[in-house]
Design an enzyme around this catalytic site. Sequence first.
Site, PDB file in Angstrom:
ATOM      1  N   GLU A  31      62.760 101.525  79.333  1.00 37.68           N
ATOM      2  CA  GLU A  31      62.092 102.815  79.306  1.00 37.68           C
ATOM      3  C   GLU A  31      62.072 103.260  77.845  1.00 37.68           C
ATOM      4  O   GLU A  31      63.123 103.296  77.192  1.00 37.68           O
ATOM      5  CB  GLU A  31      62.889 103.825  80.145  1.00 37.68           C
ATOM      6  N   ARG A 258      75.900  94.240  83.693  1.00 39.55           N
ATOM      7  CA  ARG A 258      75.638  95.001  82.486  1.00 39.55           C
ATOM      8  C   ARG A 258      76.669  94.672  81.427  1.00 39.55           C
ATOM      9  O   ARG A 258      77.821  94.402  81.745  1.00 39.55           O
ATOM     10  CB  ARG A 258      75.867  96.470  82.843  1.00 39.55           C
ATOM     11  N   LYS A 268      71.579 105.203  76.193  1.00 40.72           N
ATOM     12  CA  LYS A 268      70.687 105.850  75.240  1.00 40.72           C
ATOM     13  C   LYS A 268      70.900 107.361  75.225  1.00 40.72           C
ATOM     14  O   LYS A 268      70.780 108.003  74.188  1.00 40.72           O
ATOM     15  CB  LYS A 268      69.233 105.528  75.592  1.00 40.72           C
TER      16      LYS A 268
HETATM   17  P1  ATP Z   1      70.566 103.154  79.094  1.00 46.76           P
HETATM   18  O1  ATP Z   1      71.495 103.650  80.142  1.00 46.76           O
HETATM   19  O2  ATP Z   1      71.231 102.659  77.874  1.00 46.76           O
HETATM   20  O3  ATP Z   1      69.457 104.094  78.800  1.00 46.76           O
HETATM   21  P2  ATP Z   1      68.880 101.726  80.829  1.00 46.76           P
HETATM   22  O4  ATP Z   1      69.353 100.743  81.829  1.00 46.76           O
HETATM   23  O5  ATP Z   1      68.397 103.041  81.296  1.00 46.76           O
HETATM   24  O6  ATP Z   1      69.963 101.832  79.719  1.00 46.76           O
HETATM   25  P3  ATP Z   1      66.335 100.658  80.187  1.00 46.76           P
HETATM   26  O7  ATP Z   1      65.610 100.903  78.943  1.00 46.76           O
HETATM   27  O8  ATP Z   1      65.790 101.235  81.425  1.00 46.76           O
HETATM   28  O9  ATP Z   1      67.800 101.096  79.905  1.00 46.76           O
HETATM   29  O10 ATP Z   1      66.625  99.115  80.403  1.00 46.76           O
HETATM   30  C1  ATP Z   1      65.836  98.033  79.995  1.00 46.76           C
HETATM   31  C2  ATP Z   1      66.448  96.767  80.497  1.00 46.76           C
HETATM   32  O11 ATP Z   1      67.658  96.522  79.785  1.00 46.76           O
HETATM   33  C3  ATP Z   1      66.805  96.865  81.961  1.00 46.76           C
HETATM   34  O12 ATP Z   1      66.446  95.679  82.622  1.00 46.76           O
HETATM   35  C4  ATP Z   1      68.278  97.075  81.960  1.00 46.76           C
HETATM   36  O13 ATP Z   1      68.841  96.561  83.110  1.00 46.76           O
HETATM   37  C5  ATP Z   1      68.712  96.329  80.686  1.00 46.76           C
HETATM   38  N1  ATP Z   1      69.945  96.899  80.156  1.00 46.76           N
HETATM   39  C6  ATP Z   1      70.175  98.171  79.781  1.00 46.76           C
HETATM   40  N2  ATP Z   1      71.454  98.346  79.397  1.00 46.76           N
HETATM   41  C7  ATP Z   1      72.051  97.142  79.537  1.00 46.76           C
HETATM   42  C8  ATP Z   1      73.364  96.644  79.321  1.00 46.76           C
HETATM   43  N3  ATP Z   1      74.337  97.448  78.877  1.00 46.76           N
HETATM   44  N4  ATP Z   1      73.619  95.347  79.562  1.00 46.76           N
HETATM   45  C9  ATP Z   1      72.641  94.532  80.004  1.00 46.76           C
HETATM   46  N5  ATP Z   1      71.394  94.928  80.230  1.00 46.76           N
HETATM   47  C10 ATP Z   1      71.085  96.201  80.011  1.00 46.76           C
HETATM   48 MG    MG Z   2      67.565 104.605  81.624  1.00 49.24          MG
END
Ligand code: ATP
Ligand code: MG
Length: 747
Positions: A31, A258, A268
């Site tokens: 996102e 994760r 983020k």
């Molecule tokens: P955040 O909580 O940091 O905002 P998110 O999961 O909301 O992370 P997205 O931008 O929606 O972040 O994720 C993009 C991709 O990266 C998704 O497939 C997510 O599963 C993966 N991802 C995000 N954080 C991690 C992590 N800590 N380890 C592995 N993969 C991750």
């Molecule tokens: Mg997110």
Amino acid sequence: MNESKDFLRTIVEKDLKSGKYREIVTRFPPEPNGFPHIGHAKSICINFGIARDYDGHCNLRMDDTNPTKEDTKYVEALKDAVEWLGFDYGDSVYFTSNYFHQIHEYAVKLIKMGKAYVDSLDEEEIREYRGSVTQAGKRSKYAERSIEENLELFEKMKNGEFKEGEHVLRAKIDMSAANMKMRDPLLYRIRHAHHFRTGDEWCIYPMYDFAHCLSDYIEGVSHSICTLEFENNRDIYDWVLDTLELEPPRPYQHEFARLGINYTVMSKRKLLELIDAKVVSGWDDPRLPTIAGYKRRGYTPQSILNFCDQIGIAKANSMVDVAQLEFCIRDDLNKKVPRVMCVLDPIKVTIENYDGFEEINASYYPLDVPKEGSRKLPFSKEIYIEKDDFMENPPKGYFRLTPEQPVRLKHAYIIACKDVIKDTNGNIVEIKAKYYPESKSGSDNSGIKVKSAIQWVSASKAKTAEIRLYDRLFLVDNPEGIEDINHNSLRVIKNALIEPAVINEKIDERFQFERQGYFYADPIDYTDKVPVFNKIVDLKGSWAKKKQTNRHETRTKKEHVEGEITPMSESEQILFEKYIKEFNLNNEISNTLARDEKLSNFFDEAISTYNSPSNIANIVTNEVARELKQSSKLKFSPKQIAQLVSMIDEGTISNKISKQVFEEMQKSGENPKQIVEDKGLVQISDPSKIMPIIDDIISSNPDNVAKYKAGNNKLFGFFVGQVLKKTGGKANPKVVNELITEKLKHI
Ligand code: ATP
Ligand code: MG
């Protein structure tokens, strides 16, 4: 490729073999609401890595279904990160918003099939009707609407005829499903918000669960790989694609663990909080775990790729030691970068028997590095060495320059101290020395034995440089956010002295500064006039140390000049094990304590008056250690630190306030109890004192309350943060959390 296949690659190979897919297509679907971090790097490596290994392709897709948070600058940062890591996303970036029309058509199709309905319960009711894990839900009476009525209402929703929250589109699945996500999940909601790409074209936006599977299908994705928290969403993913009876092949979702790293926050939202609060300079602050941060700090893409490879892909969440990442960058740079000399805290040495000037030819690389290149080191009568490479009254085991002990100047001669010049306060300001003309490095006939070689620079030829030293951004291994910030995580040295070739020849951007660590010419602030270097990482690290001690190496302790790791002595080893077994401290902390006699004594004494090992160890290895580095005599005692910790444990003061108390103890040496009393720092836990503040914040932020109520759970942190701010960090975060939860429920 990994030698032993991970579970995802096993699935992919099986699917290829059975002919389920002709091509492997994956996607990385962030996102665009923040800069990508090292967790995203893991996901990038998995998705792009699998596509590359099986001759498929991976789409970089922005999951831009939430119009309020997203921005083009984040899209650029994501593109950058993927490229920097060496992956190719093809000709264009994909956007979920490109499919809004198609997704909308699929929604209409579901309505026509009798599989979706417009619900007009409010948010609270929807939540109530959903039931609980132990109790089946109840279907809304609006689920009985006719297909025609649903189509008409949905059309009106799309045309902007309703307010936010008035209606939603829901799938008609099963209100008593064991998987609560399947209890008629929301497919569309009304958002009167400007979208950074589609502008004001839409005022209904598809929910993740509806948009994601369809975007995957539209793009021909074969394997939709995501993190574990989406496990329960998989049923919806399957339901949507199956119910719509789409032409095969369709994608399937697979989950992996994760990445979490200690001493780091990863989400983020939390990173954005740090940026908004200006505790860091921006998304690319070298202390942040963002890709932009690592890039700015000097990490190489290869080191991040190696790290992602090392940690592997698993199905169970776990915490990775940040030292492992540090190991990877060190390991990558060790055999690659030139080694040069820089003096961070200079003291002048005058070599009385040396007159004139010479240039010493010195290789940039040690013998075991298969790279060529050398520079001229100007050598002169006046040089600078590191202040702590000389000691007048050295402890046992000090191998550098002392009044009795000569030392080698790296690549040059051996010198001995003849005299020490002090100012009126007794501080050493200059060392008078002599050199041994026969002792030149490479042709040493002097017969003089030295125990180490130190870095130095010529006084007249050295250049001034700014050096930025970074420490961990957080004090605790499992930080929550701002309250755990290490306020001493950046140290700037303005007047370091560096050998001239580094600035003049620019043979590389990354260097090993002999005995100091690895450094990177800051890509933004560096100029020839003011060269700026970021410290990437130390030469030694505890993670590799741990591995080494595991191998039970028995080497005698000696001073290491190159980037080697010193194994623990036997007694350090015993201490180390005691800390782990008896006190349950983690590896990192046990290692720090065991290797430092002053710290371990301090810890032992503190623990004997108050038994809270992990909290005491935390303060000792962070705050106390830092203080000890700066001054040899501490103003506070182990007993006082124990008292400080007991006040935190008992809830008298918050963690955050304890930092303030500590700062005061450093200055005045006053008892923490007294400081807390004098300054009125007692933690506020009384609801009747906190409630009015909450009421105030809630009534002055109606927008955020509305957003929260509309489903933006992330705003919870905002309210908590505001209360903590208003009370100067004195409010008890746990109580605040509970009160806000209660309060928001009843608005
Ligand atoms: P955040 O909580 O940091 O905002 P998110 O999961 O909301 O992370 P997205 O931008 O929606 O972040 O994720 C993009 C991709 O990266 C998704 O497939 C997510 O599963 C993966 N991802 C995000 N954080 C991690 C992590 N800590 N380890 C592995 N993969 C991750
Ligand atoms: Mg997110």
